[in-house]
Scaffold this motif. Structure first.
Motif, PDB file in Angstrom:
ATOM      1  N   LEU A 286       0.829  -1.206   0.000  1.00 43.78           N
ATOM      2  CA  LEU A 286       0.000   0.000   0.000  1.00 43.78           C
ATOM      3  C   LEU A 286       0.862   1.254   0.000  1.00 43.78           C
ATOM      4  CD1 LEU A 286      -2.829  -1.164   2.397  1.00 43.78           C
ATOM      5  CD2 LEU A 286      -3.038  -0.699  -0.057  1.00 43.78           C
ATOM      6  N   ASP A 287       1.949   1.207   0.785  1.00 41.02           N
ATOM      7  CA  ASP A 287       2.891   2.340   0.779  1.00 41.02           C
ATOM      8  C   ASP A 287       3.340   2.610  -0.637  1.00 41.02           C
ATOM      9  OD1 ASP A 287       2.750   2.529   3.475  1.00 41.02           O
ATOM     10  OD2 ASP A 287       4.624   1.442   3.879  1.00 41.02           O
ATOM     11  N   PHE A 288       3.635   1.518  -1.291  1.00 43.06           N
ATOM     12  CA  PHE A 288       4.171   1.645  -2.624  1.00 43.06           C
ATOM     13  C   PHE A 288       3.149   2.235  -3.597  1.00 43.06           C
ATOM     14  CE2 PHE A 288       5.657   0.159  -6.719  1.00 43.06           C
ATOM     15  CZ  PHE A 288       6.959   0.644  -6.647  1.00 43.06           C
ATOM     16  N   LEU A 289       1.893   1.724  -3.496  1.00 47.87           N
ATOM     17  CA  LEU A 289       0.837   2.252  -4.361  1.00 47.87           C
ATOM     18  C   LEU A 289       0.599   3.736  -4.088  1.00 47.87           C
ATOM     19  CD1 LEU A 289      -1.658  -0.763  -4.320  1.00 47.87           C
ATOM     20  CD2 LEU A 289      -0.366   0.059  -6.292  1.00 47.87           C
ATOM     21  N   GLN A 290       0.660   4.071  -2.816  1.00 49.55           N
ATOM     22  CA  GLN A 290       0.484   5.484  -2.429  1.00 49.55           C
ATOM     23  C   GLN A 290       1.559   6.357  -3.057  1.00 49.55           C
ATOM     24  OE1 GLN A 290      -0.043   5.177   1.826  1.00 49.55           O
ATOM     25  NE2 GLN A 290      -1.491   6.892   1.796  1.00 49.55           N
ATOM     26  N   GLN A 291       2.772   5.792  -3.036  1.00 49.64           N
ATOM     27  CA  GLN A 291       3.893   6.514  -3.631  1.00 49.64           C
ATOM     28  C   GLN A 291       3.661   6.755  -5.122  1.00 49.64           C
ATOM     29  OE1 GLN A 291       7.627   4.367  -3.216  1.00 49.64           O
ATOM     30  NE2 GLN A 291       8.422   5.495  -4.995  1.00 49.64           N
ATOM     31  N   LEU A 292       3.117   5.730  -5.791  1.00 51.37           N
ATOM     32  CA  LEU A 292       2.828   5.866  -7.220  1.00 51.37           C
ATOM     33  C   LEU A 292       1.785   6.957  -7.463  1.00 51.37           C
ATOM     34  CD1 LEU A 292       2.650   2.154  -8.409  1.00 51.37           C
ATOM     35  CD2 LEU A 292       4.482   3.808  -8.825  1.00 51.37           C
ATOM     36  N   ASN A 293       0.787   6.985  -6.555  1.00 52.60           N
ATOM     37  CA  ASN A 293      -0.240   8.029  -6.648  1.00 52.60           C
ATOM     38  C   ASN A 293       0.397   9.408  -6.522  1.00 52.60           C
ATOM     39  OD1 ASN A 293      -2.520   9.560  -4.529  1.00 52.60           O
ATOM     40  ND2 ASN A 293      -2.987   9.153  -6.686  1.00 52.60           N
ATOM     41  N   GLY A 294       1.374   9.484  -5.584  1.00 54.25           N
ATOM     42  CA  GLY A 294       2.098  10.747  -5.398  1.00 54.25           C
ATOM     43  C   GLY A 294       2.867  11.145  -6.643  1.00 54.25           C
ATOM     44  N   GLU A 295       3.276  10.146  -7.425  1.00 54.38           N
ATOM     45  CA  GLU A 295       4.038  10.447  -8.646  1.00 54.38           C
ATOM     46  C   GLU A 295       3.142  10.804  -9.819  1.00 54.38           C
ATOM     47  OE1 GLU A 295       6.513   7.043  -9.258  1.00 54.38           O
ATOM     48  OE2 GLU A 295       7.565   7.360  -7.356  1.00 54.38           O
ATOM     49  N   GLY A 296       1.810  10.781  -9.586  1.00 52.44           N
ATOM     50  CA  GLY A 296       0.939  11.286 -10.641  1.00 52.44           C
ATOM     51  C   GLY A 296      -0.017  10.287 -11.246  1.00 52.44           C
ATOM     52  N   HIS A 297       0.046   8.995 -10.834  1.00 54.87           N
ATOM     53  CA  HIS A 297      -0.916   8.027 -11.358  1.00 54.87           C
ATOM     54  C   HIS A 297      -2.241   8.159 -10.619  1.00 54.87           C
ATOM     55  CE1 HIS A 297       1.947   5.612 -13.694  1.00 54.87           C
ATOM     56  NE2 HIS A 297       2.820   5.868 -12.728  1.00 54.87           N
TER      57      HIS A 297
END
Lengths: 226, 391
Positions: A181-192
């Motif tokens: 989940l941390d990782f997915l959140q990070q991806l969201n932060g990158e613009g996805h």
């Protein structure tokens, strides 16, 4: 980015009709992180299938990036999925006969990317999820967490604007699940744009917005403050 | 999905389920191998026959006379005149007067066939003499009782030691042995070595029939042999007035006819062997259908990732074609090896042809594609969510 307008999905079951989605309207903007939550039978899986262009609604229209997906043919939908959507499944859905590398490569092959250009993109995606050293392993030589990483890398490789995660932590222990989940959140932060489907409130609470489904209708749609 | 990727995938899945792939291929292997074996054997056979006939001379024209003729018949003088008058068509000729006789030397005796010819026969039929000489003009002209014997006769009657003054008794009359022929067929009974040549003039007297039923005429030019045959037919028609009383044919015509016969026999045999290719194709279709069902989930994943129908279709067709092509290659190798083994065991000439190999390979690939199409179409039409949910 995602616009569901009065979506119905009706399945015939014997003489009766089952309304899996019973008039859903939903707007999701770019870069949003939305969790769709509901019990089994609430219609959240059907909702995900429609958002992911895997299925078409019985009525209503679905605009993804301004294009009406519900009117598309099978092959057009396939093309659209390939370009726009990255899937992360609960069961990882990796092809068991292919190595991690080959699994991540698939969406690029179907897009028609040349072999020499694929290599760079695939390795980049695998590095991003921290599993580049295992690119030659088959899925059954990897742990659950590692397999889910591969499937995220596969979702990322096509550089989709939308990442659709269906119970991504469902098959993982809580620590690995949290990492994911941390990782997915990070991806969201990158613009996805990230849409997460779950039945678990703890997982949903990470999202900025939670949409609750019950019996095919939206019962709650709220912003979450962290 | 590109072809190379599908090919690698197909080879991979063949490697992971070796037994199943082998059994799937077996029908194709057997079909292709039997086609190759049959074609090799028929090719070898037809080559052997052709070369044997060619040794007998492609420029030879055979004349058979069946009719007795009403008032007159075609005699030695007639043939001599025809040949002499048409030097552009003919160079020489010889009658063949055949009879079955008993040949004796003292107490030893053999039953054999005697052939009455003239002095040209040696050249026309490329007969080689081991010792002494062949028949000559004077022998024919003077009805001399001389003979040239085959190596089998020399072996049987003289234990191989024939002297200048050796004689034999043919049906009771004494003949001087003037020559012994070179061995051509291992001196076996009923072979080309089991023969006695005597002057035709002596032979007609021996057989009590003055009509000559069989001739061999040497054509001057093989490329012009059809005109030469026509000329002979015309002359014979003048004598008999009925084209069914004689037959004129050349060795090259005979070779052509034989080749036609052998090729139609091999077509039939190959057709029968081809049935097993169809059976093999059905086997492939069967396994592909199972494979599509087993891999429904994989198909669903591929579709979710953006595979179009055509990509799935071509993946499964290529897989079927690869399986049957692999079977084809194994069948080709097996077929060539078995044909060569059979050839050496049975002492037959076998000749695998590159065309047969290419056609067999092409056909096996085509069978894979044709029989793979239905299962592949089934896979391509699967709906992505149904396929993904499949357990």
């Amino acid at each position: 980015m995602i616009q569901l307008i009065d979506i119905y999905k009706i399945y015939p079951m014997g003489d009766e009709e089952v309304h899996a989605l019973d008039g859903i309207s939903l707007d999701i903007k770019e870069r949003e992180f939305v969790a769709i939550i509901g019990q089994s039978g609430s219609g959240k899986s059907t909702c995900m299938n429609i958002i992911g262009c895997l299925d078409v609604p019985t009525s209503g229209s679905y605009l993804l990036n301004g294009q009406d997906v519900s009117a598309m043919s099978d092959d057009q939908q396939a093309h659209f999925r390939n370009k726009t959507v990255g899937f992360v499944f609960q069961q990882y859905n990796l092809i068991q006969k292919l190595t991690a590398y080959e699994n991540v490569e698939l969406p690029l092959i179907y897009r028609g990317v040349h072999e020499r250009d694929r290599r760079e993109v695939v390795m980049e995606a695998l590095e991003k999820v921290g599993i580049a050293d295992k690119h030659k392993n088959l899925p059954n030589q990897l742990s659950g967490g590692q397999q889910q990483r591969v499937s995220i890398a596969r979702a990322l490789a096509g550089k989709p604007s939308l990442i659709l995660a269906d119970e991504p932590t469902g098959a993982l222990d809580s620590r690995t699940g949290a990492e994911m989940l941390d990782f997915l959140q990070q991806l969201n932060g990158e613009g996805h744009t990230l849409v997460l489907i779950t039945h678990d409130m703890n997982v949903a609470s990470r999202a900025k917005r939670v949409v609750s489904l019950s019996d095919g209708r939206i019962v709650e749609d709220k912003e979450v403050r962290h | 999905m590109n072809v190379k990727q599908s090919l690698l995938m197909a080879l991979k899945s063949m490697k992971t389920s070796k037994m199943r792939s082998f059994l799937t291929m077996l029908g194709i292997v057997i079909g292709v191998a039997s086609v190759i074996i049959l074609i090799s054997i028929m090719n070898g056979l037809s080559d052997q026959i052709t070369s044997n006939l060619k040794n007998a001379g492609t420029d030879n024209i055979t004349v058979n006379v069946f009719g007795r003729g009403g008032n007159r018949s075609f005699q030695y003088d007639d043939m001599e005149r025809v040949v002499a008058e048409n030097p552009t068509f003919f160079t020489s000729f010889s009658p063949n007067v055949n009879a079955s006789v008993t040949v004796k030397n003292g107490t030893k005796s053999v039953s054999t066939s005697v052939r009455g010819t003239n002095e040209y026969y040696q050249d026309i039929q490329s007969v080689e003499v081991e010792a002494g000489r062949f028949l000559e003009f004077v022998d024919v002209e003077r009805l001399q009782k001389v003979c040239v014997i085959g190596s089998y006769i020399a072996e049987e009657l003289f234990d191989g030691s024939v002297y200048e003054d050796s004689t034999v008794k043919i049906n009771g009359s004494t003949y001087a042995v003037v020559g012994v022929l070179k061995e051509t067929a291992k001196s076996e009974e009923a072979s080309a070595d089991d023969i006695v040549y005597i002057p035709y003039s002596t032979a007609t007297r021996l057989s009590g029939n003055s009509n000559i039923g069989n001739w061999v005429v040497k054509a001057a030019d093989v490329s012009n042999i059809d005109a030469a045959i026509t000329e002979l037919r015309d002359k014979l028609y003048l004598v008999y007035g009925d084209s069914s009383s004689y037959r004129v044919s050349s060795m090259s015509q005979l070779i052509e006819t034989l080749n036609e016969i052998t090729s139609s026999i091999s077509m039939v045999l190959v057709g029968i062997a081809g049935i097993s290719l169809v059976v093999g194709g059905i086997g492939i279709m069967n396994i592909m259908l199972v494979s599509v069902t087993e891999r429904t989930r994989e198909i669903g994943i591929r579709k979710a990732l953006g595979a179009r129908r055509r990509a799935i279709l071509s993946q499964f067709i290529i897989e079927a074609a690869t399986t049957s092509a692999a079977g084809g290659i194994i069948g080709i190798i097996l077929g060539i090896v078995l044909a060569l083994v059979a050839g050496s065991l049975l002492d037959m000439a076998v000749k695998p042809s590159i065309n047969a190999v290419l056609i067999a390979f092409g056909v096996s690939v085509a069978i894979g594609m044709v029989f793979g199409y239905f299962p592949a179409g089934k896979a391509a039409k699967l709906h992505p969510i149904d396929a993904l949910r499949y357990e």
